[in-house]
Design a protein around this motif. Structure first.
Motif, short mmCIF file in Angstrom:
data_model
loop_
_atom_site.label_atom_id
_atom_site.label_comp_id
_atom_site.label_asym_id
_atom_site.label_seq_id
_atom_site.Cartn_x
_atom_site.Cartn_y
_atom_site.Cartn_z
N ALA A 159 -11.30 3.93 6.64
CA ALA A 159 -12.05 4.94 7.06
C ALA A 159 -12.39 4.94 8.89
CB ALA A 159 -13.66 4.71 6.71
N LEU A 160 -12.45 3.84 9.39
CA LEU A 160 -12.71 3.63 10.85
C LEU A 160 -11.32 4.35 11.58
CD1 LEU A 160 -14.51 2.59 13.25
CD2 LEU A 160 -13.07 0.49 12.95
N VAL A 161 -10.00 4.01 10.96
CA VAL A 161 -8.88 4.59 11.68
C VAL A 161 -8.35 6.00 11.04
CG1 VAL A 161 -8.20 2.37 12.40
CG2 VAL A 161 -7.62 3.20 10.26
N GLY A 162 -9.30 6.53 10.20
CA GLY A 162 -8.90 7.88 9.88
C GLY A 162 -7.65 7.92 8.88
N ALA A 163 -7.28 6.66 8.25
CA ALA A 163 -6.21 6.47 7.50
C ALA A 163 -6.44 7.06 5.98
CB ALA A 163 -5.65 5.00 7.39
N GLU A 164 -5.41 7.48 5.37
CA GLU A 164 -5.43 7.81 4.01
C GLU A 164 -5.11 6.61 3.02
OE1 GLU A 164 -4.17 11.21 0.76
OE2 GLU A 164 -3.95 11.53 2.87
N ILE A 165 -6.08 6.22 2.27
CA ILE A 165 -5.38 5.03 1.36
C ILE A 165 -4.65 5.82 0.05
CG2 ILE A 165 -6.28 3.27 -0.50
CD1 ILE A 165 -8.87 3.07 1.41
N GLN A 166 -3.51 4.87 0.08
CA GLN A 166 -2.40 5.39 -1.10
C GLN A 166 -2.38 4.25 -2.19
OE1 GLN A 166 -0.62 8.28 -0.57
NE2 GLN A 166 -1.75 8.67 1.26
N PHE A 167 -2.10 4.69 -3.19
CA PHE A 167 -1.72 3.63 -4.31
C PHE A 167 -0.31 3.76 -4.95
CE2 PHE A 167 -2.10 1.87 -8.71
CZ PHE A 167 -3.08 0.83 -8.61
N ASP A 168 0.24 2.64 -4.64
CA ASP A 168 1.69 2.35 -4.86
C ASP A 168 1.90 2.21 -6.27
OD1 ASP A 168 4.27 1.10 -5.31
OD2 ASP A 168 4.22 1.23 -3.19
N PRO A 169 2.52 3.06 -7.10
CA PRO A 169 2.53 3.02 -8.46
C PRO A 169 3.59 1.92 -8.89
CG PRO A 169 3.85 4.94 -7.68
CD PRO A 169 3.05 4.37 -6.64
N VAL A 170 4.40 1.44 -8.00
CA VAL A 170 5.28 0.47 -8.66
C VAL A 170 4.56 -0.83 -8.32
CG1 VAL A 170 7.52 -0.81 -7.84
CG2 VAL A 170 7.17 1.82 -7.84
N ALA A 171 4.08 -0.95 -7.14
CA ALA A 171 3.25 -2.39 -6.68
C ALA A 171 1.94 -2.41 -7.47
CB ALA A 171 3.32 -2.65 -5.22
N GLN A 172 1.42 -1.28 -8.08
CA GLN A 172 -0.02 -1.08 -8.70
C GLN A 172 -0.87 -1.49 -7.58
OE1 GLN A 172 -0.59 0.03 -11.99
NE2 GLN A 172 0.99 1.11 -11.08
N ALA A 173 -0.88 -1.21 -6.24
CA ALA A 173 -1.94 -1.76 -5.36
C ALA A 173 -2.20 -0.58 -4.38
CB ALA A 173 -1.24 -2.94 -4.66
N PRO A 174 -3.39 -0.52 -3.71
CA PRO A 174 -3.81 0.36 -2.63
C PRO A 174 -3.33 -0.27 -1.28
CG PRO A 174 -5.60 -0.82 -3.39
CD PRO A 174 -4.45 -1.39 -4.34
N ASN A 175 -3.05 0.79 -0.46
CA ASN A 175 -2.32 0.35 0.97
C ASN A 175 -2.56 1.49 1.80
OD1 ASN A 175 0.42 1.92 1.12
ND2 ASN A 175 0.20 1.46 -0.95
N PHE A 176 -2.36 1.31 2.98
CA PHE A 176 -2.69 2.42 4.21
C PHE A 176 -2.00 1.96 5.26
CE2 PHE A 176 -6.46 -0.10 4.61
CZ PHE A 176 -6.77 0.06 6.09
N GLN A 177 -1.52 2.80 6.23
CA GLN A 177 -0.83 2.27 7.59
C GLN A 177 -1.73 3.15 8.55
OE1 GLN A 177 2.95 3.23 7.62
NE2 GLN A 177 3.59 2.48 5.64
N TYR A 178 -1.66 2.58 9.78
CA TYR A 178 -2.38 3.29 11.00
C TYR A 178 -1.43 2.63 12.08
CZ TYR A 178 -5.01 -1.03 11.57
OH TYR A 178 -5.58 -2.33 11.78
N THR A 179 -1.83 3.16 13.17
CA THR A 179 -1.25 2.82 14.57
C THR A 179 -2.64 2.78 15.64
OG1 THR A 179 0.76 4.19 14.20
CG2 THR A 179 0.38 3.50 16.41
N ARG A 180 -2.39 1.57 16.12
CA ARG A 180 -3.56 1.03 17.09
C ARG A 180 -2.70 0.63 18.42
NH1 ARG A 180 -7.62 -3.01 15.49
NH2 ARG A 180 -8.72 -1.46 14.22
N ALA A 181 -3.04 1.10 19.58
CA ALA A 181 -2.44 0.86 20.89
C ALA A 181 -1.16 0.66 20.69
CB ALA A 181 -3.03 -0.64 21.28
N GLY A 182 -0.45 1.73 20.24
CA GLY A 182 1.00 1.96 20.09
C GLY A 182 1.78 0.87 19.03
N GLU A 183 0.87 0.16 18.21
CA GLU A 183 1.47 -0.60 17.24
C GLU A 183 1.28 -0.29 15.84
OE1 GLU A 183 1.59 -5.13 17.40
OE2 GLU A 183 -0.05 -4.78 18.75
N GLN A 184 2.10 -0.42 14.83
CA GLN A 184 1.95 0.27 13.67
C GLN A 184 1.40 -1.01 12.62
OE1 GLN A 184 5.42 1.98 11.62
NE2 GLN A 184 4.15 3.01 10.23
N HIS A 185 0.45 -0.91 11.94
CA HIS A 185 -0.22 -1.88 10.97
C HIS A 185 0.08 -1.30 9.65
CE1 HIS A 185 -2.04 -4.13 14.46
NE2 HIS A 185 -2.32 -2.75 14.87
#
Length: 102
Positions: A22-48
């Protein structure tokens, strides 16, 4: 990302992960293969990339154990509040016995 030898990732709990998304404005995805939630974001030019557990991912793991005919399973959750986990376990009769006995 990508992995670099000697560089450690920061750990976050389930609730912290949702707040961070929520803080970084990322949308939480649910991976159907891994069966787990995840998200990505970029901060200070670094991808997380953040993967974490939620009720759906725990339910998928419990279902897999049952489908494989396992007699039981165990995991722990140290110092990370995870209310969804206990609500899910208390609703599932085979696992409720283990929680009540513990």
């Amino acid at each position: 990302m990508p992995y670099e030898q000697g560089r450690r990732a920061t750990t976050v709990g389930n609730q912290e992960a949702v707040l961070l998304a929520a803080l970084v404005g990322a949308e939480i995805q649910f991976d159907p293969v891994a069966q787990a939630p995840n998200f990505q974001y970029t901060r200070a030019g670094e991808q997380h990339q953040v993967w974490f557990e939620d009720a759906r991912s725990i339910q998928a793991k419990l279902r897999l154990a049952r489908d494989l005919g396992l007699a039981g399973g165990a995991y722990w959750n140290l110092l990370r509040p995870f209310a969804q986990n206990w609500a899910l376990l208390s609703q599932d009769p085979p696992y409720r016995r283990a929680v009540d006995a513990g």
